[in-house]
Design an enzyme around this catalytic site. Structure first.
Site, short mmCIF file in Angstrom:
data_model
loop_
_atom_site.label_atom_id
_atom_site.label_comp_id
_atom_site.label_asym_id
_atom_site.label_seq_id
_atom_site.Cartn_x
_atom_site.Cartn_y
_atom_site.Cartn_z
CB CYS A 135 49.85 18.75 61.36
SG CYS A 135 49.01 19.04 59.79
CB CYS A 138 48.77 22.35 57.17
SG CYS A 138 47.42 21.30 57.74
CB SER A 139 50.44 24.22 61.40
OG SER A 139 49.52 25.16 60.90
CB CYS A 140 46.17 19.80 62.15
SG CYS A 140 45.44 19.88 60.51
#
Lengths: 230, 103
Positions: A135, A138-140
């Site tokens: 991602c 962000c950090s999906c």
């Protein structure tokens, strides 16, 4: 005593009954490093906001401290072993694999796993295609099947590099991809979450589902490594 | 759209359609990464309708719903000096309002 004074900042006699206690008191004067405590750094803006909102919700009776703690505990209980069971069944049962590829949310409900609002999209690594997930914004991450993302997944270097030089990044994870194999990077930044079915390694013929699950690691389901039979 | 308040909009693109990503740089919370703006890709699949996260981010309802697609780009289209194999790709989730038909 000049050296001694320099080291300790004052001049005194280390002999005698209190010498040990005294040495402990002044231990900070020596070249010893201590591990930082969590609270040593000032809380950041969003951390403070989180505390403030939490306190307000509790104060106004919307949530109890116990409910918040339980929710955190529940999140922590989500572990990559969930994803491993799903992958092992996909390896074991071709019909299940087809269901999983068609509709991840439907198929994972067999294991009592609920993805919430996210749509679980399952990608299969084959002889010809290697999938890897990131991602960049962000950090999906598919938390319902893999738990919380590892630090490397959230790091800027992984997020920035894996889209532009995926083969080099994979190499750093110990994964060499042949030139003839297509590398597909998946940038997960909307309402989909991705789970990779890694290639089933040779030497696992006749294994039970449980035994298969034991070799499916978190990183293999993000697509940075291939499972192996050790 | 639920409850018939608005008639559901049919999606503009189908699997296999060639699309280009708008090359625009509006301020605020945007979900389309810079590296694919202005680039040409192919609709890999239609994912369904979702609330618009670029509106949700500011506390709005996120409606009307937006069609979401997975768009497949060749690595060579995205980066001038891509060093991997020719067939390598990146799939990116992109909402319809960021896409236009490519000829």
């Amino acid at each position: 005593m000049a050296d001694e004074e320099e080291k300790h900042g004052h001049n005194h006699d280390h002999k005698g009954i209190d010498a040990d206690a005294h040495a402990l008191e002044h231990i900070h004067d020596h070249d010893r490093q201590f591990q930082a405590d969590i609270e040593d750094n000032e809380p950041e803006h969003y951390e403070l906001m989180t505390y403030a909102i939490k306190e307000l919700l509790v104060e106004k009776g919307h949530l109890s401290v116990d409910e918040i703690r339980r929710a955190q505990e529940k999140l922590d209980s989500w572990q990559p072993s969930r994803g491993a069971k799903i992958v092992a069944r996909a390896w074991f049962d071709p019909d299940y694999k087809q269901r999983l590829l068609k509709d991840g949310n439907e198929a994972m409900s067999d294991f009592g796993v609920d993805a919430g609002g996210a749509k679980l999209t399952v990608l299969e690594n084959t002889e010809d295609v290697h999938n890897v997930v990131v991602c960049t914004l962000c950090s999906c991450y598919p938390r319902s099947v893999l738990g919380l993302p590892p630090d490397w997944y959230r790091s800027k270097s992984y997020r920035a590099r894996v889209v532009i030089e995926p083969r080099e990044v994979l190499k750093e994870f110990g994964t060499d991809i042949d030139d003839e194999v297509t590398v597909r990077v998946h940038d997960s930044l909307a309402d989909l979450r991705y789970l990779v079915i890694p290639k089933r390694p040779k030497g696992t013929e006749g294994w039970s589902e449980d035994k298969l699950a034991s070799i499916v690691t978190r990183d293999s389901m993000v697509g940075v490594v291939n499972p192996s039979v050790s | 759209m639920l409850f018939g308040v608005e008639v559901a909009m049919k999606q503009r693109f189908q699997k296999g359609d060639m699309v280009s990503v708008l090359n625009t740089h509006p301020p605020g919370h945007r979900r389309t990464p810079y590296y694919c703006r202005g680039k040409l890709g192919e609709i890999e699949r239609v994912c369904g309708e979702y609330k618009n996260p670029e509106e949700l981010a500011y506390g709005f309802s996120g409606e009307p719903f937006k069609w979401l697609y997975r768009v497949r780009f060749n690595q060579a289209e995205l980066w001038d000096h891509y060093s991997g194999s020719k067939g390598d790709t990146i799939d990116i989730d992109i909402y319809e309002h960021w896409l236009e038909a490519a000829t």
